[in-house]
Design a protein around this motif. Structure first.
Motif, short mmCIF file in Angstrom:
data_model
loop_
_atom_site.label_atom_id
_atom_site.label_comp_id
_atom_site.label_asym_id
_atom_site.label_seq_id
_atom_site.Cartn_x
_atom_site.Cartn_y
_atom_site.Cartn_z
N VAL A 6 0.83 -1.20 0.00
CA VAL A 6 0.00 0.00 0.00
C VAL A 6 0.86 1.26 0.00
O VAL A 6 0.47 2.28 -0.52
CB VAL A 6 -0.99 0.03 1.19
CG1 VAL A 6 -1.98 -1.10 1.09
CG2 VAL A 6 -0.26 -0.01 2.52
N GLY A 7 2.06 1.21 0.63
CA GLY A 7 2.94 2.38 0.63
C GLY A 7 3.47 2.67 2.02
O GLY A 7 4.21 1.88 2.60
N THR A 8 3.05 3.81 2.58
CA THR A 8 3.50 4.24 3.90
C THR A 8 2.39 4.02 4.91
O THR A 8 1.25 4.44 4.70
CB THR A 8 3.89 5.73 3.88
OG1 THR A 8 4.95 5.92 2.94
CG2 THR A 8 4.35 6.18 5.25
N VAL A 9 2.73 3.36 6.01
CA VAL A 9 1.76 2.97 7.03
C VAL A 9 2.08 3.69 8.34
O VAL A 9 3.24 3.71 8.76
CB VAL A 9 1.79 1.45 7.25
CG1 VAL A 9 0.82 1.05 8.35
CG2 VAL A 9 1.49 0.69 5.96
N LEU A 25 1.06 11.85 2.42
CA LEU A 25 2.24 11.08 2.82
C LEU A 25 1.90 9.73 3.44
O LEU A 25 2.81 8.93 3.69
CB LEU A 25 3.07 11.89 3.83
CG LEU A 25 3.59 13.25 3.34
CD1 LEU A 25 4.26 14.00 4.50
CD2 LEU A 25 4.56 13.07 2.19
N VAL A 26 0.64 9.48 3.70
CA VAL A 26 0.22 8.26 4.41
C VAL A 26 -0.80 7.52 3.56
O VAL A 26 -1.76 8.11 3.06
CB VAL A 26 -0.39 8.61 5.79
CG1 VAL A 26 -0.91 7.35 6.48
CG2 VAL A 26 0.64 9.29 6.66
N ASP A 27 -0.59 6.20 3.43
CA ASP A 27 -1.48 5.37 2.62
C ASP A 27 -2.35 4.43 3.45
O ASP A 27 -3.34 3.89 2.94
CB ASP A 27 -0.66 4.54 1.64
CG ASP A 27 0.21 5.41 0.75
OD1 ASP A 27 -0.35 6.12 -0.10
OD2 ASP A 27 1.45 5.40 0.92
N LYS A 28 -1.98 4.20 4.70
CA LYS A 28 -2.73 3.27 5.55
C LYS A 28 -2.47 3.62 7.00
O LYS A 28 -1.35 3.97 7.38
CB LYS A 28 -2.28 1.83 5.28
CG LYS A 28 -3.08 0.77 6.03
CD LYS A 28 -4.45 0.56 5.38
CE LYS A 28 -5.23 -0.54 6.07
NZ LYS A 28 -6.53 -0.79 5.41
#
Length: 538
Positions: A165-168, A246-249
């Motif tokens: 997902v990316g950045t958690v 900047l946040v995906d999850k």
């Protein structure tokens, strides 16, 4: 890092990942961003031993919202390189974490006991849960399977892939200061994501040790970042990081009240967070149950960790024909249970922190005139002693375990999570009534039934709203390869642990590969097979 066994990265990971240096020693535990301690905390707070509040475990430098935003930016920049590392190699890093946790199990468990007051046996079990989680997910590095799907047209192949997902951002509570974060962080990293972790301030020293073990296992700088901040600054920083893209999850473990706010915030950015919230977990005791076994389960799930688990027993719902016998046995078991100094052999120790003690005292105010209280209530003191207490009750945040019989479905004590050592007891006549009582508070995390009738067990499992059901076992207890999570006020249906958590930290991508040399349009150019539907047998 001096207290922990250290392996070189050349031994554990290989020379492709650079040797990591320990962050410089500070007088306070500070946030770590891009592998470096973040100077200039907004303010500091002390983490104290709840079994001996004069024992300061460490000073914590609290960061402002800008540090969480900075950490999210660093994590986003690091994510492309981390996800490019083949998944089996990321799995090797997870294997390294497990090996370091095994080597440092006793030391880390002792620190858990000192900082949050969890009995040593439970603390050792918590560290073992990290090891089990690593053992499971290191293999998932070779099993992030997609599918090859047949196409409805010739000279065309369809595929599916799991992508990170990316950045958690992970925000965790301190009642399980290392096990629960591992449920998020281990699969998130394995799937190719980068992480910003905001642990509880009252377990920050344990959290720092946990981070150092990951760092020395080969997790590169910037891939796992730690931010120590209070609740308002965390929320503000998360809001700003989401606004900046900047946040995906987001993964959150904590109260239902805060979970609602985080869910609302993420929803404004079209994100679905992973929410693992509170519980008011019911235990049904049927007329044919093994009462001694049921009492043993109620004792552990009601009073283990001083009733401060999200899966702690809320209300025992007892068939009216065995109610009196159960209450008598349960009361005797609670009276005989050892409590006190968590470094000794006790069922439970202190409450986690002053704020939880204050909240628990408020819930004791829900005890009403129609209730029958079994045992003493309130704080254990010289004026309010407990027989057989282990250690010095005046030193820490120790509270009497209490059973409250006669609770009713409209009682505050029946409807709301108490997060402390109190268990309610009520009665039922039919199993359908018991199931309705179990569902009434609106939570849906964990549940239990004690019965020797398989039909009752399946009827209960079908009717109860909880995400987890135990038969002839307590409401507490999780294994690393089984889905963990709840519904209703206990969560948004997301699940942690096992293969199910992969859906939280990956997104499905489909690939449509046409090698026919011409444009083929699905549904428009698909050939059909004609049939004579007028045919009838003679």
């Amino acid at each position: 890092m001096n207290a922990f066994t250290r392996y070189s990265h050349e031994t554990l990971v290989g020379t492709e990942i650079r040797q990591r240096e320990d962050p410089p020693v500070s007088s306070a535990i500070l946030s770590v961003v891009a592998g470096e301690r973040v100077p200039g905390p907004a303010r500091s707070t002390a983490s104290t031993n709840p079994a001996n509040t004069a024992d300061v475990v460490g000073e914590i430098g609290l960061a402002g919202p800008e540090v969480l935003v900075q950490a999210a930016r660093v994590a986003r920049e690091a994510q492309l390189g981390w996800s490019a590392l083949p998944a089996p190699q990321r799995g090797q890093v997870i294997a390294n974490v497990g090996r370091l946790m095994t080597a440092n199990k006793a030391r880390l468990a002792a620190l858990v006991t000192r900082e949050i007051g969890k009995p040593l046996a439970e603390a050792l079990g918590e560290v073992q849960e990290i090891i089990d989680t690593c053992d499971f997910f290191l293999g998932e590095g070779r099993r992030l399977y997609g599918q090859t799907v047949p196409s409805e047209m010739p000279d065309k192949q369809l595929f599916t892939f799991r992508r990170p997902v990316g950045t958690v951002v992970v925000i965790s509570a301190g009642n399980f200061p290392v096990a629960v974060p591992s449920w998020y962080i281990v699969p998130a990293l394995l799937c190719g994501n980068t992480v910003v972790w905001k642990p509880a301030t009252y377990s920050a020293v344990v959290s720092d040790a946990f981070y150092q073990l990951f760092a020395h296992a080969g997790v590169p700088a910037g891939v796992l970042n730690v931010v120590h901040a209070d609740g308002p600054d965390t929320f503000t920083g998360l809001e700003q990081a989401l606004q900046a893209g900047l946040v995906d999850k987001v993964g959150f473990t904590g109260s239902s009240e805060v979970g609602r706010r985080i869910g609302e915030l993420c929803g404004r950015h079209l994100q679905s967070p992973c929410l693992e919230l509170g519980g008011k977990n019911p235990m049904v005791v049927t007329e044919n149950a093994d009462l001694e076994l049921a009492v043993e389960g109620a004792l552990f799930s009601g009073f283990g960790t001083a009733g401060q688990r999200c899966t702690s027993l809320g209300t025992v719902i007892v068939q009216e024909s065995v109610h009196a016998d159960f209450v008598e046995l349960f009361g005797a078991a609670v009276a005989a249970a050892r409590m006190g100094d968590p470094t000794q052999d006790v069922l439970f120790g202190p409450l986690l922190d002053e704020k939880f003690a204050a909240g628990f005292e408020k819930s004791l105010g829900w005890i009403a005139g129609h209730h029958r209280v079994i045992g003493s209530t309130g704080r254990v003191t010289a004026d309010n002693p407990r027989s057989g207490f282990v250690g010095d009750p005046a030193a820490g945040l120790f509270y009497h375990p209490v059973i409250v019989a006669g609770v009713r479905p409209d009682d505050e004590l029946f409807l709301h999570e108490t997060f402390g050592p109190v268990v309610g007891v009520t009665t039922y006549s039919t199993l359908d009534e018991a199931i309705a009582l179990g569902n009434k508070p609106g939570y849906g995390l964990s549940s239990s039934i004690y019965t020797t009738d398989p039909r009752q067990a399946f009827q209960f499992a079908q009717g109860i709203s909880a995400g987890m059901v135990s038969v002839n076992n307590s409401t507490s207890g999780a294994e690393a390869h089984l889905p963990f999570g709840g519904n209703g006020k206990s969560g948004n249906g997301s699940r942690q642990s096992g293969i199910w958590v992969l859906d939280q930290f990956t997104r499905w991508q489909s690939l449509n590969w046409d090698y026919s040399g011409k444009l083929q349009k699905a549904q428009l150019d698909t050939a059909t097979v004609e049939a004579d539907f007028d045919f009838r047998l003679p």
